[in-house]
Write a protein that holds these residues in place. Structure first.
Motif, short mmCIF file in Angstrom:
data_model
loop_
_atom_site.label_atom_id
_atom_site.label_comp_id
_atom_site.label_asym_id
_atom_site.label_seq_id
_atom_site.Cartn_x
_atom_site.Cartn_y
_atom_site.Cartn_z
N LYS A 54 -63.09 -17.66 28.31
CA LYS A 54 -62.25 -17.60 29.50
C LYS A 54 -60.80 -17.98 29.17
O LYS A 54 -59.86 -17.35 29.65
CB LYS A 54 -62.80 -18.54 30.57
CG LYS A 54 -64.14 -18.09 31.15
CD LYS A 54 -64.61 -19.05 32.23
CE LYS A 54 -65.94 -18.59 32.82
NZ LYS A 54 -66.44 -19.52 33.87
N ARG A 55 -60.64 -19.00 28.32
CA ARG A 55 -59.28 -19.39 27.93
C ARG A 55 -58.62 -18.30 27.10
O ARG A 55 -57.41 -18.07 27.21
CB ARG A 55 -59.34 -20.70 27.15
CG ARG A 55 -59.71 -21.91 28.01
CD ARG A 55 -59.46 -23.21 27.26
NE ARG A 55 -60.32 -23.32 26.08
CZ ARG A 55 -61.54 -23.86 26.10
NH1 ARG A 55 -62.04 -24.34 27.25
NH2 ARG A 55 -62.27 -23.94 25.01
N LEU A 56 -59.40 -17.62 26.28
CA LEU A 56 -58.85 -16.52 25.49
C LEU A 56 -58.39 -15.38 26.39
O LEU A 56 -57.34 -14.77 26.16
CB LEU A 56 -59.90 -16.03 24.50
CG LEU A 56 -59.50 -14.84 23.61
CD1 LEU A 56 -58.31 -15.22 22.73
CD2 LEU A 56 -60.67 -14.39 22.76
N ALA A 57 -59.17 -15.10 27.43
CA ALA A 57 -58.78 -14.05 28.37
C ALA A 57 -57.48 -14.41 29.08
O ALA A 57 -56.60 -13.56 29.28
CB ALA A 57 -59.90 -13.81 29.37
N SER A 58 -57.36 -15.68 29.44
CA SER A 58 -56.12 -16.11 30.10
C SER A 58 -54.94 -16.03 29.15
O SER A 58 -53.83 -15.64 29.53
CB SER A 58 -56.28 -17.54 30.62
OG SER A 58 -57.35 -17.62 31.56
N ALA A 59 -55.17 -16.40 27.88
CA ALA A 59 -54.09 -16.34 26.89
C ALA A 59 -53.66 -14.91 26.63
O ALA A 59 -52.50 -14.65 26.29
CB ALA A 59 -54.54 -17.00 25.59
N CYS A 60 -54.57 -13.96 26.78
CA CYS A 60 -54.24 -12.54 26.57
C CYS A 60 -53.54 -11.93 27.78
O CYS A 60 -53.20 -10.74 27.76
CB CYS A 60 -55.50 -11.75 26.25
SG CYS A 60 -56.25 -12.18 24.66
N GLY A 61 -53.36 -12.71 28.82
CA GLY A 61 -52.64 -12.21 29.99
C GLY A 61 -53.51 -11.51 31.01
O GLY A 61 -52.98 -10.80 31.88
N ILE A 62 -54.81 -11.67 30.91
CA ILE A 62 -55.70 -11.04 31.90
C ILE A 62 -55.69 -11.89 33.16
O ILE A 62 -56.10 -13.06 33.13
CB ILE A 62 -57.13 -10.92 31.35
CG1 ILE A 62 -57.12 -10.06 30.07
CG2 ILE A 62 -58.06 -10.32 32.39
CD1 ILE A 62 -58.48 -9.94 29.42
N PRO A 63 -55.21 -11.37 34.26
CA PRO A 63 -55.07 -12.20 35.47
C PRO A 63 -56.42 -12.43 36.15
O PRO A 63 -57.37 -11.66 35.99
CB PRO A 63 -54.15 -11.35 36.35
CG PRO A 63 -54.44 -9.94 35.94
CD PRO A 63 -54.74 -9.98 34.46
N SER A 64 -56.51 -13.51 36.89
CA SER A 64 -57.69 -13.78 37.70
C SER A 64 -57.60 -13.00 39.00
O SER A 64 -56.55 -12.47 39.36
CB SER A 64 -57.81 -15.28 37.99
OG SER A 64 -56.67 -15.72 38.70
N THR A 65 -58.70 -12.93 39.71
CA THR A 65 -58.73 -12.13 40.94
C THR A 65 -57.83 -12.72 42.03
O THR A 65 -57.19 -11.98 42.78
CB THR A 65 -60.16 -12.04 41.46
OG1 THR A 65 -60.67 -13.37 41.68
CG2 THR A 65 -61.05 -11.32 40.46
N GLY A 66 -57.79 -14.03 42.10
CA GLY A 66 -56.95 -14.67 43.12
C GLY A 66 -57.47 -14.48 44.53
O GLY A 66 -56.69 -14.56 45.49
N LEU A 67 -58.75 -14.20 44.67
CA LEU A 67 -59.32 -13.99 46.00
C LEU A 67 -59.67 -15.33 46.64
O LEU A 67 -60.07 -16.28 45.96
CB LEU A 67 -60.58 -13.12 45.90
CG LEU A 67 -60.38 -11.70 45.37
CD1 LEU A 67 -61.73 -11.00 45.25
CD2 LEU A 67 -59.44 -10.91 46.28
N SER A 68 -59.56 -15.36 47.92
CA SER A 68 -59.94 -16.56 48.66
C SER A 68 -61.45 -16.60 48.84
O SER A 68 -62.15 -15.63 48.57
CB SER A 68 -59.24 -16.58 50.02
OG SER A 68 -59.68 -15.47 50.80
N ALA A 69 -61.95 -17.73 49.32
CA ALA A 69 -63.39 -17.87 49.54
C ALA A 69 -63.88 -16.87 50.58
O ALA A 69 -64.97 -16.31 50.47
CB ALA A 69 -63.72 -19.29 49.96
#
Length: 248
Positions: A54-69
Motif C-alpha cells: 500500500k505504501r508503495l502504491a502511494s509512493a508511485c502516485g496512485i491516488p486513493s478513492t477518497g469516498l466517504s462512508a
C-alpha cells in the motif's frame, strides 16, 4: 489486489518448488503437498508485506478513492469495488504465472526418480522358468511400479529376438508390479542355458527408465555449460577485435 495476488502467487511458486526439490525428495512428498506448504509462506508474506504494498502504491502516485462512508455503502460502489478487486486478482495472478518461465519444473521429478532409483536399485526380482509351460518360457518380474518399465522390458525382449506370446500385468496390494511374460524363441521355449543371460538383460532393462531421466538432466547441464562457453567466446572475440583496431 493486483500487487497482493502477484506477490502471493510468486512466493507460493518459488517456495513450493524449493520445498518440492528438497523436502519433497527427502521425505517423498507429492508436488501438491509441496505447493500446499508453499501456500503457508505466501499467506505469511501477504500479512507481512501487505502494508508495504500500500505504501508503495502511494509512493508511485496512485491516488486513493477518497469516498466517504456514505458513498462506499452505495450498491453501485460495492459492485464496482468487487469487480475491481476481481480484475486485480486475475491480472496479478496472470503476471505471477510468468514465474513459471524461470522455474525449472522438471527438476523435481528428476531428483525424485534419482532418489527412488538409489533406494530401489536392487528391488526387482526376476524368475525365468521352463517348468510351468510346455509351449513357452515363463518370466515373472516383481518390483516397484515405475512408468516406462513395461515398455523397457518388452523392447528388450523384441531386440533380443524373443516373441511375446502372452502378457499378464498385475499390481500387488503394496503398489508393486508383478508382470508375467510368456515368450518363445523361434517358436519354441528359450533354451535353459540362455535363461540366466535373459534374466540379467531384463534386470538391466528395469533401470532404463531411470537412466533416461538422468541422461536428460545431464544433457540439460551440458547445454547450459555450452551457452556459458559461447558467451565467453563472444566476449573474447570482441576483446580481440578491439585490440586489433588502431585509430590514428
Amino acid at each position: 489486489m493486483m500487487g497482493f495476488s502477484f506477490t502471493d502467487l510468486t512466493v507460493m511458486l518459488h517456495a513450493g518448488n524449493a520445498i518440492d526439490c528438497t523436502l519433497g525428495v527427502t521425505l517423498g512428498l507429492s508436488t501438491l503437498t509441496a505447493a500446499a506448504m508453499g501456500q503457508f509462506f505466501s499467506n505469511s508474506s501477504g500479512v507481512l508485506f501487505g502494508g508495504a504494498l500500500k505504501r508503495l502504491a502511494s509512493a508511485c502516485g496512485i491516488p486513493s478513492t477518497g469516498l466517504s462512508a456514505a458513498q462506499r455503502s452505495l450498491p453501485i460502489v460495492k459492485r464496482l469495488n468487487l469487480m475491481g478487486a476481481l480484475a486485480g486478482v486475475w491480472l496479478g495472478c496472470t503476471l505471477g504465472l510468468c514465474n513459471l518461465f524461470i522455474i525449472d519444473t522438471e527438476r523435481s521429478p528428476i531428483l525424485k526418480l534419482r532418489a527412488f532409483s538409489e533406494d530401489n536399485e536392487f528391488s526387482y526380482h526376476i524368475e525365468a522358468s521352463n517348468a510351468d509351460r510346455n509351449d513357452a518360457t515363463v518370466l515373472t518380474i516383481r518390483g516397484p511400479n515405475i512408468d516406462g518399465v513395461l515398455a523397457s522390458l518388452t523392447s528388450t525382449l523384441a531386440a533380443s529376438g524373443f516373441s511375446l506370446v502372452e502378457l499378464i500385468a498385475k499390481q500387488t496390494d503394496d503398489g508393486c508390479i508383478e508382470d508375467i511374460f510368456l515368450i518363445t524363441k523361434h517358436g519354441v521355449r528359450v533354451p535353459d542355458n540362455e535363461l540366466d543371460s535373459l534374466a540379467t538383460a531384463l534386470l538391466d532393462a528395469t533401470r532404463s527408465p531411470l537412466n533416461v531421466y538422468v541422461f536428460k538432466e545431464r544433457v540439460q547441464t551440458l547445454e547450459e555449460e555450452n551457452m556459458e562457453l559461447r558467451s565467453r567466446v563472444q566476449k573474447l572475440e570482441g576483446v580481440v577485435r578491439t585490440r586489433q583496431v588502431d585509430i590514428v
